[in-house]
Motif scaffolding. Structure first.
Motif, mmCIF file in Angstrom:
data_model
loop_
_atom_site.group_PDB
_atom_site.id
_atom_site.type_symbol
_atom_site.label_atom_id
_atom_site.label_comp_id
_atom_site.label_asym_id
_atom_site.label_seq_id
_atom_site.Cartn_x
_atom_site.Cartn_y
_atom_site.Cartn_z
ATOM 1 N N SER A 237 0.960 -1.163 0.053
ATOM 2 C CA SER A 237 -0.015 -0.181 0.179
ATOM 3 C C SER A 237 0.839 1.355 0.096
ATOM 4 N N ILE A 238 2.105 1.102 0.852
ATOM 5 C CA ILE A 238 2.958 2.228 0.740
ATOM 6 C C ILE A 238 3.484 2.395 -0.772
ATOM 7 N N ALA A 239 3.977 1.418 -1.390
ATOM 8 C CA ALA A 239 4.275 1.578 -2.775
ATOM 9 C C ALA A 239 3.409 1.929 -3.503
ATOM 10 N N LEU A 240 2.172 1.491 -3.504
ATOM 11 C CA LEU A 240 1.157 2.244 -4.269
ATOM 12 C C LEU A 240 0.799 3.715 -4.270
ATOM 13 N N GLY A 241 0.954 4.176 -2.982
ATOM 14 C CA GLY A 241 0.620 5.448 -2.802
ATOM 15 C C GLY A 241 2.053 6.190 -3.622
ATOM 16 N N VAL A 242 3.019 5.620 -3.639
ATOM 17 C CA VAL A 242 4.296 6.304 -4.148
ATOM 18 C C VAL A 242 4.041 6.210 -5.780
ATOM 19 N N ALA A 243 3.756 4.946 -6.292
ATOM 20 C CA ALA A 243 3.525 4.866 -7.587
ATOM 21 C C ALA A 243 2.458 5.787 -8.310
ATOM 22 N N ILE A 244 1.406 5.824 -7.376
ATOM 23 C CA ILE A 244 0.477 6.931 -7.993
ATOM 24 C C ILE A 244 0.918 8.214 -8.206
ATOM 25 N N ASN A 245 1.772 8.749 -7.366
ATOM 26 C CA ASN A 245 1.857 10.160 -7.486
ATOM 27 C C ASN A 245 3.346 10.293 -8.177
ATOM 28 N N LYS A 246 4.084 9.247 -8.567
ATOM 29 C CA LYS A 246 5.358 9.463 -9.257
ATOM 30 C C LYS A 246 5.143 8.506 -10.542
ATOM 31 N N PRO A 247 4.129 8.741 -11.292
ATOM 32 C CA PRO A 247 3.809 7.959 -12.513
ATOM 33 C C PRO A 247 4.942 7.629 -13.587
ATOM 34 N N ASN A 248 5.941 8.656 -13.403
ATOM 35 C CA ASN A 248 7.197 8.479 -14.521
ATOM 36 C C ASN A 248 8.455 7.692 -13.873
ATOM 37 N N LYS A 249 8.179 7.191 -12.732
ATOM 38 C CA LYS A 249 9.199 6.589 -12.014
ATOM 39 C C LYS A 249 8.700 5.056 -11.843
ATOM 40 N N LYS A 250 9.498 4.135 -12.112
ATOM 41 C CA LYS A 250 9.332 2.598 -11.901
ATOM 42 C C LYS A 250 9.426 2.391 -10.508
ATOM 43 N N ILE A 251 8.485 1.975 -9.695
ATOM 44 C CA ILE A 251 8.525 1.651 -8.498
ATOM 45 C C ILE A 251 8.454 0.028 -8.284
ATOM 46 N N TRP A 252 9.280 -0.297 -7.371
ATOM 47 C CA TRP A 252 9.508 -1.617 -6.920
ATOM 48 C C TRP A 252 9.207 -1.882 -5.627
ATOM 49 N N CYS A 253 8.466 -3.032 -5.166
ATOM 50 C CA CYS A 253 8.043 -3.068 -3.822
ATOM 51 C C CYS A 253 8.673 -4.829 -3.518
ATOM 52 N N ILE A 254 9.091 -4.795 -2.768
ATOM 53 C CA ILE A 254 9.814 -5.973 -1.750
ATOM 54 C C ILE A 254 8.940 -6.440 -0.776
ATOM 55 N N ASP A 255 8.200 -7.437 -0.923
ATOM 56 C CA ASP A 255 7.188 -7.674 -0.008
ATOM 57 C C ASP A 255 7.427 -9.369 0.454
ATOM 58 N N GLY A 256 7.032 -9.757 1.591
ATOM 59 C CA GLY A 256 7.249 -11.028 2.097
ATOM 60 C C GLY A 256 5.837 -11.619 1.962
ATOM 61 N N ASP A 257 5.769 -13.136 2.152
ATOM 62 C CA ASP A 257 4.657 -13.862 2.204
ATOM 63 C C ASP A 257 3.742 -13.574 3.278
ATOM 64 N N GLY A 258 4.556 -13.586 4.475
ATOM 65 C CA GLY A 258 3.657 -13.170 5.799
ATOM 66 C C GLY A 258 3.223 -11.792 5.505
ATOM 67 N N SER A 259 3.722 -10.834 5.192
ATOM 68 C CA SER A 259 3.370 -9.528 5.090
ATOM 69 C C SER A 259 2.255 -9.245 3.881
ATOM 70 N N ALA A 260 2.210 -10.022 2.956
ATOM 71 C CA ALA A 260 1.422 -9.933 1.802
ATOM 72 C C ALA A 260 0.056 -10.504 2.462
ATOM 73 N N LEU A 261 -0.016 -11.711 3.278
ATOM 74 C CA LEU A 261 -1.109 -12.262 3.723
ATOM 75 C C LEU A 261 -1.648 -11.581 4.679
ATOM 76 N N MET A 262 -0.909 -10.954 5.618
ATOM 77 C CA MET A 262 -1.460 -10.090 6.677
ATOM 78 C C MET A 262 -2.568 -9.192 6.307
#
Length: 372
Positions: A237-262
């Protein structure tokens, strides 16, 4: 205190929770005695999840469940405690066992400092009577506390034991492992090499620690990375907020399975917004490794199909470095929301350090980089 004596006094037959390093003795005991057994022990996706699950157990059996968690998860239980368990609503009894990170006077990581200060205050605010256990607490003291708690539980209230570091002990060792061969730190090194000067938002725990040390070894600036040192489950969600507001930059999110599932619903929101400049990577080692290694359900579900169903334009799963480099290259070059699952082994270097910059410094450097 031996964890066997502790659980014997509490007398519960059903345990559910989210693993915590302060509760490693309890977690290992439960895995050794029950494993993952829906009748006795279920590891939940988040603390609100296990609180509701415990409520269902009580409704079906009339018995008192035990819910274990790190104090960082107290925020996740406020809603089900206040609007479900509370004696002014359904009066559902439960025993919480809470690992106390950030205990005042004990050095800890920045994400635990404030949470540690308000741990018992939050329990008081939720009308949950609580007792703190340390290394000197005796079994007789716990028996006396449980005698006092008995009338509260019978009246439909909840109680809690707050566990200080080292308060519970367990003599048996548990080894957590899987069949995957890729090591997470090497995986992140490949990601760093491919991303260049693209911004990275990384999840809490060892992944961010490894990312920080990789930058150190490479003599690279840390300005490219936002290290999510707390807020498990919210990295995408943090990465999404960055990506929306910086559309000209490629944003990479490194997540984990426990985090994604939470907070799995975040994937649905990302897919619905559908930012073409976001790459969501989930390093899946099927474990809550940072807090001990207990399993997640990521070994039995299909994260790729979930992401695809939620609207991610490109999805892939890899289990070797050759395919990883190919998929990272594709994600870097394509112009659509991408999801990459990377199957990883469990384990990290024993000498793995922690970020030497403060959280505020990390935020300010990252913001300055984003807004150049």
């Amino acid at each position: 205190m031996k964890v066997e004596d502790f659980v014997s006094v509490l007398g519960c037959d059903f345990y559910t929770g989210v693993p915590d390093s302060q509760l490693k003795a309890l977690c290992n005991y439960l895995m050794n005695v029950y494993g993952i057994d829906e009748k006795h022990h279920v590891i939940a996706a988040n603390e609100g999840n296990c609180t509701a699950l415990a409520a269902g157990y009580h409704l079906a059996t009339g018995k008192v469940p035990l819910i274990y968690m790190q104090n960082s998860g107290e925020g996740n239980i406020i809603n089900p405690v206040a609007s479900l368990l509370n004696d002014k609503v359904y009066a559902i009894p439960a025993i919480f066992v809470i690992g106390w990170r950030g205990q005042p006077g004990i050095h800890d990581e920045p994400q635990h400092i404030y949470q540690g200060q308000i741990t018992c205050d939050l329990l008081d605010l939720m009308d949950i009577q609580n007792f703190t256990i340390d290394k000197d607490t005796t079994v007789d003291e716990i028996k006396e506390v449980m005698r006092r708690y008995d009338s509260l539980l019978k009246s439909g209230k909840q109680v809690a034991f707050v566990i200080k570091k080292g308060a519970l002990t367990y003599g048996e060792k548990i080894e957590y492992k899987n069949d995957n061969e890729m090591i997470r730190e090497e995986i992140i090194s490949h990601i760093v090499k491919m991303t260049g000067e693209n911004p990275i938002v990384s999840t809490t725990g060892k992944a961010s620690r490894e990312l920080f040390e990789i930058r150190e070894r490479n003599n690279q600036s840390h300005k490219y990375d936002f290290l999510t040192v707390g807020s498990m489950g919210h990295t995408s969600s943090i990465a999404l907020g960055v990506a929306i507001n910086k559309p000209n930059k490629k944003i990479w999110c490194i997540d984990g399975d426990g985090s994604a599932l939470m907070h799995l619903g975040a994937i649905a929101v990302v897919g619905n917004v559908n930012p073409s400049n976001l790459v969501h990577i989930v390093i899946n080692n099927e474990a809550h490794e940072t807090v001990g290694g207990m399993p997640t359900v990521a070994n039995t579900i299909n994260l790729i199909e979930i992401a695809k169903a939620c609207g991610y334009g490109y999805v892939s799963s890899v289990d070797n470095f050759e395919d990883l480099d190919i998929e990272l290259e594709k994600a870097k070059d394509n112009n659509q929301l991408s999801f990459i699952e990377i199957k990883s082994s469990i384990g990290a270097r024993e000498d793995l350090g922690r970020p030497t910059t403060t959280a505020i410094e990390n935020k300010e450097n990252f913001m300055e980089f984003l807004n150049k």
